[in-house]
Enzyme design. Structure first.
Site, PDB file in Angstrom:
ATOM      1  N   SER A   1     -12.905 -90.667  14.063  1.00 58.26           N
ATOM      2  CA  SER A   1     -13.772 -90.922  15.220  1.00 58.26           C
ATOM      3  C   SER A   1     -13.033 -91.626  16.354  1.00 58.26           C
ATOM      4  O   SER A   1     -13.484 -91.631  17.492  1.00 58.26           O
ATOM      5  CB  SER A   1     -14.974 -91.758  14.794  1.00 58.26           C
ATOM      6  OG  SER A   1     -14.530 -93.020  14.317  1.00 58.26           O
ATOM      7  N   HIS A   2     -11.905 -92.268  16.060  1.00 58.23           N
ATOM      8  CA  HIS A   2     -11.120 -92.909  17.119  1.00 58.23           C
ATOM      9  C   HIS A   2      -9.716 -92.312  17.216  1.00 58.23           C
ATOM     10  O   HIS A   2      -8.815 -92.930  17.753  1.00 58.23           O
ATOM     11  CB  HIS A   2     -11.038 -94.430  16.904  1.00 58.23           C
ATOM     12  CG  HIS A   2     -12.332 -95.127  17.196  1.00 58.23           C
ATOM     13  ND1 HIS A   2     -13.284 -95.361  16.226  1.00 58.23           N
ATOM     14  CD2 HIS A   2     -12.856 -95.601  18.345  1.00 58.23           C
ATOM     15  CE1 HIS A   2     -14.330 -95.967  16.775  1.00 58.23           C
ATOM     16  NE2 HIS A   2     -14.096 -96.126  18.049  1.00 58.23           N
TER      17      HIS A   2
ATOM     18  N   GLU B   1     -22.223 -91.019  15.483  1.00 56.72           N
ATOM     19  CA  GLU B   1     -22.859 -90.552  14.247  1.00 56.72           C
ATOM     20  C   GLU B   1     -24.101 -89.715  14.555  1.00 56.72           C
ATOM     21  O   GLU B   1     -24.397 -88.739  13.861  1.00 56.72           O
ATOM     22  CB  GLU B   1     -23.239 -91.743  13.355  1.00 56.72           C
ATOM     23  CG  GLU B   1     -22.027 -92.501  12.821  1.00 56.72           C
ATOM     24  CD  GLU B   1     -22.449 -93.729  12.003  1.00 56.72           C
ATOM     25  OE1 GLU B   1     -22.805 -93.560  10.834  1.00 56.72           O
ATOM     26  OE2 GLU B   1     -22.415 -94.851  12.550  1.00 56.72           O
TER      27      GLU B   1
END
Lengths: 340, 340
Positions: free
Chosen positions: B49-50, B190
């Site tokens: 996600s990063h 999410e």
């Protein structure tokens, strides 16, 4: 012997009566005065859970030799932004009162400062401390362990305390923004109240001694409570053990319980308090910290949400105008002579 | 043109490739290097996600004129325990790299120190920062606002950000104790992932635009997310707005969104980072801070609970031994020439 009736008191009169109870039990004036002020403040603010009902526990803890009612707190270090205070096994309240002037002076000078209190016995809420910091125009944060009654998320055994976390922000024309909460889902006292009422506790509050979820208050009290907010709350509670126990060289909640051997007396450990000077941090900004903060509070209130502690501040307002109301049973806790 | 295959990279090689992407988009070496290091670290740690998926957003934010890719951060104040850094509208990562040596030196000297970063654009996680602090044997805490997507508990409208809170504790013979989480129940990403998969979101995550609870990801994204842990998480999120926006003279999440006008670019605001020297705080204690902390961690792990970030540290271990694995699509994000 006639039963005394319910009665109202001013904050000053109530403080003085409570102080006398402790003086008669051979507490010195530092300990008795500091404790009386926070208990009277709790009654003034309608916080019955930290009011006169706590007197018996303090007396019991001292009588058991687990707190020294004659302790004179000592500022053992005051260099740069760090103040270390040895509570000498007295109650945290007197130690905080000794530390506060130093904390304020250091926070103003350096922009931020920290007080580490060691060897203090805890029975009260943390909001009186962060509120006292806000009265000087400073921002306050306070945290401490307690004794092991809470399982880390994913675990089943008591290891963490209910580890309270408190924060206060000064407001020029209003009561400060203050919160103070246990990092467990519920405070231990809330389970105790439901137990006495014969009621079940909500799901998600606790595990029984085998580590299974339970709604039975007895099973919960002999099992483990759960942290608020699942793994996030568990992490914050662990952070409090690290900062306000390990880091400051004092007992963790697990060690505090081992030392005390019971959850019926007040635990001894440490406490960490931080203070920030918002004027110093926002010095280069064109918008004052207070202006921006008021905009935020306005945005919260305007959509129908409440700021924390508002019920407490409303109770305080009522108490200051019409007195602090105590029931006959409560009055017996502070002045057995009243009914003679 | 043949499609490139999945491939593995060393951390250094991946950092260098990502840095090149930004250099070719006219980012200076401070900005490109600092961003590349945190994106490569996220890929190394299995935090997709990063990871490289964030590159496009950074480029887009700079191209839209909302971040200055040529900014050279400036330490504008370094007096006593407070360091103020002006990121000059560049990304937070470069500003943090400029601040870190000062923070370490000041925390060692004073026992605690604070960095306030102003005018920085945020797109990354905070754990790389608190981890960097722990590498110097210090305790780190970091927090920042984001943009208004979260309703305060009891409210219905976006006002708070997902406001991450991170903490790191150094461990002599193990990866540090580190947590870093959004103070909303879920991260916005999410919800986005469930939306794309056509799945509902769990109850308790969000409200729709009318303020009613919803499990529809579209309704949630145009409504308001909820804080973790109900009123307690809401209070912590508000504290972050106060400390890391109002206090340091920078934008709240609400102001940051007004300024940016969209949630598709990275927001500009401030960040607050604290560092504590545990040796200094525990100096008078007979038990070293590290010893007590290890006892606590042992008590957590022994009962089957996990320390935070363990999955990340396990992924790091695998990456360091067998390389960082990227899919063909991911490789195209960092080196379009590879498939020529």
């Amino acid at each position: 012997m006639e039963k005394v009736l319910a009665q109202t008191f001013t904050y000053e009169a109530l403080t003085s009566l409570i102080e006398n109870v402790f003086r008669e039990a051979n507490f010195n004036s530092y300990q008795a005065g500091a404790i009386a002020r926070v208990i009277a403040a709790a009654e003034r603010d309608g916080c019955k859970s930290h009011g006169v009902y706590r007197i018996a526990g303090c007396l019991r803890t001292a009588a058991a030799g687990k707190a020294d009612p004659t302790a004179v707190p000592q500022v053992v270090e005051c260099s740069g932004p760090i103040i270390k205070v040895d509570a000498k096994c007295g109650f945290a309240n007197a130690a905080f009162e000794f530390a506060l002037p130093h904390l304020v002076e250091r926070a103003r000078k350096h922009g931020l400062a920290a007080v580490a209190i060691n060897n203090c016995v805890h029975f009260a809420a943390l909001w009186p401390e962060v509120e006292a910091i806000t009265e000087h125009g400073l921002v306050g944060m306070a945290m401490c362990p307690s004794y092991a009654t809470v399982a880390p998320t994913g675990g089943t055994k008591p290891l963490l305390g209910t580890n309270p976390f408190a924060f206060g922000w000064p407001r020029p024309d209003a009561a400060p923004y203050v919160f103070d909460f246990a990092t467990s889902v519920a405070a231990r006292g809330e389970i105790e109240i439901l137990r006495r009422a014969g009621k079940p506790i909500p799901e998600g509050w606790a595990l029984d001694a085998e580590g299974a979820p339970t709604t039975d208050p007895d099973a919960a009290l002999s099992g483990a409570m759960l942290p608020f907010g699942n793994h996030k709350g568990s992490a914050i509670s662990t952070m409090i053990e690290l900062l306000a126990a390990a880091m400051i060289g004092d007992l963790t909640s697990s060690e505090a319980l081992d030392e005390l051997g019971t959850t019926t007396l007040a635990p001894r450990h440490g406490e960490l308090i931080l203070a920030f000077d918002p004027d110093r941090f926002s010095a280069q900004s064109s918008v004052a910290a207070a202006v921006r903060a008021e905009g935020l509070f306005d945005g919260i209130v305007r959509q129908g949400a409440r700021l924390p502690s508002q019920r407490r501040f409303e109770a305080r307002k009522r108490s200051l105008s019409s007195g602090i109301h105590l029931t006959a049973d409560e009055i017996e806790m502070i002045d057995p002579n009243l009914d003679q």
